[in-house]
Design an enzyme around this catalytic site. Sequence first.
Site, short mmCIF file in Angstrom:
data_model
loop_
_atom_site.label_atom_id
_atom_site.label_comp_id
_atom_site.label_asym_id
_atom_site.label_seq_id
_atom_site.Cartn_x
_atom_site.Cartn_y
_atom_site.Cartn_z
CB SER A 10 20.11 -12.67 -64.05
OG SER A 10 20.35 -13.22 -65.32
CE1 TYR A 14 18.10 -8.18 -66.62
CE2 TYR A 14 19.68 -9.88 -67.17
CZ TYR A 14 18.48 -9.50 -66.61
OH TYR A 14 17.67 -10.45 -66.02
P1 NAD Z 1 8.71 -9.69 -67.10
O1 NAD Z 1 9.10 -8.67 -68.09
O2 NAD Z 1 7.64 -10.67 -67.40
O3 NAD Z 1 8.37 -8.98 -65.70
C1 NAD Z 1 9.07 -7.88 -65.18
C2 NAD Z 1 8.05 -7.01 -64.46
O4 NAD Z 1 8.74 -5.93 -63.81
C3 NAD Z 1 7.02 -6.40 -65.41
O5 NAD Z 1 5.71 -6.71 -64.99
C4 NAD Z 1 7.32 -4.92 -65.35
O6 NAD Z 1 6.15 -4.10 -65.50
C5 NAD Z 1 7.91 -4.78 -63.96
N1 NAD Z 1 8.70 -3.56 -63.83
C6 NAD Z 1 9.65 -3.10 -64.69
N2 NAD Z 1 10.11 -1.92 -64.25
C7 NAD Z 1 9.44 -1.64 -63.11
C8 NAD Z 1 9.47 -0.54 -62.21
N3 NAD Z 1 10.29 0.51 -62.39
N4 NAD Z 1 8.64 -0.56 -61.12
C9 NAD Z 1 7.81 -1.61 -60.93
N5 NAD Z 1 7.73 -2.68 -61.76
C10 NAD Z 1 8.53 -2.67 -62.84
O7 NAD Z 1 10.06 -10.45 -66.78
P2 NAD Z 1 10.36 -11.69 -65.81
O8 NAD Z 1 11.06 -12.68 -66.63
O9 NAD Z 1 9.18 -12.08 -65.00
O10 NAD Z 1 11.46 -10.99 -64.89
C11 NAD Z 1 11.38 -10.93 -63.48
C12 NAD Z 1 12.79 -10.79 -62.93
O11 NAD Z 1 13.53 -11.96 -63.32
C13 NAD Z 1 13.57 -9.59 -63.45
O12 NAD Z 1 14.32 -9.02 -62.41
C14 NAD Z 1 14.49 -10.22 -64.48
O13 NAD Z 1 15.67 -9.45 -64.66
C15 NAD Z 1 14.77 -11.55 -63.87
N6 NAD Z 1 15.24 -12.60 -64.80
C16 NAD Z 1 14.46 -13.01 -65.82
C17 NAD Z 1 14.93 -14.00 -66.69
C18 NAD Z 1 14.12 -14.52 -67.86
O14 NAD Z 1 14.69 -15.18 -68.75
N7 NAD Z 1 12.82 -14.29 -67.90
C19 NAD Z 1 16.21 -14.55 -66.49
C20 NAD Z 1 16.98 -14.08 -65.41
C21 NAD Z 1 16.48 -13.12 -64.57
#
Ligand code: NAD
Length: 260
Positions: free
Chosen positions: A146, A159
């Site tokens: 991130s 985080y």
């Molecule tokens: P999201 O919440 O839509 O998806 C995250 C997914 O991870 C969910 O489907 C959840 O069920 C799954 N998950 C959580 N804990 C879990 C576990 N213990 N085992 C298996 N699955 C699990 O969020 P996203 O935005 O798609 O995030 C995906 C990645 O991108 C994450 O690592 C997040 O930190 C990173 N990220 C997101 C953003 C943003 O703004 N959306 C920015 C930077 C980084």
Amino acid sequence: MSTQSRFQGQVAVVTGAAGGIGGATAQRFAEDGADVVLVDLDGTALEEIAARVERAGTNPHVITADVSNPSSVEDYVSQALDRFGRVDAFFNNAGVLGPWRNLFEYSEEDFDHVMSVNVKGVWLGMKSVAEAMMKSGGGAIVNTASVAGLSGTPTVFAYGASKHAVVGMTKSAALSLGSHNIRVNAVCPAIIDTPMGEAVLRGGNPDDIDAAKDRVSEMYPLGRIGQPEEVAALVTYLCSSDASFITGGIYPVDGGSRAR
Ligand code: NAD
């Protein structure tokens, strides 16, 4: 140039596949010809993504698993091998935001939970998948860090710590695995339009999500937050043969926000 067949005959495993970024990336892998394995804690939401992947032309293997549990990780890798015989690309992406708390407010329980999914889960996934890739001659791993892994984020303390750890693990794994023909890179999204992205915006301004979106968008030179497909495009590029000399890299996908 068309990318429709660049993963033909290859197998991609995606964790956090039921979420915004994981779902878009699983779909893109399928559109580009890969067989896809979908892993997530949320089995119900996975079914919806599985239907999207099927519409993209391939029948995915769906696994409900907790990425922070060592035996679940071994199980999802062995299911992928039983079904498709190999793993060529691994998007190690599942993650949690954790509560909107600073250094002093964080509880030990919340801190441990964020670390167990975002750090331990990423480590366990790389370890098991890399073992499988070593046996089949190599592969490509992309971890989701991130922009919070590149600078301090006092409002989501654990985080930020966890995503800095993902950056460190990516570099160390790239050094360990290069001689096995396994490339390891990380992507660093800024705010992306997914449930987690919305949680970040609500943390900053719980009462007015549109105002929060507008304010954040103004901070990004491209004038908007990102879409999950824009992360998927970078991830699939990094897993493709076009990126054959790229490993140990940490790539922002952030609308230019880090240029400030
Ligand atoms: P999201 O919440 O839509 O998806 C995250 C997914 O991870 C969910 O489907 C959840 O069920 C799954 N998950 C959580 N804990 C879990 C576990 N213990 N085992 C298996 N699955 C699990 O969020 P996203 O935005 O798609 O995030 C995906 C990645 O991108 C994450 O690592 C997040 O930190 C990173 N990220 C997101 C953003 C943003 O703004 N959306 C920015 C930077 C980084």
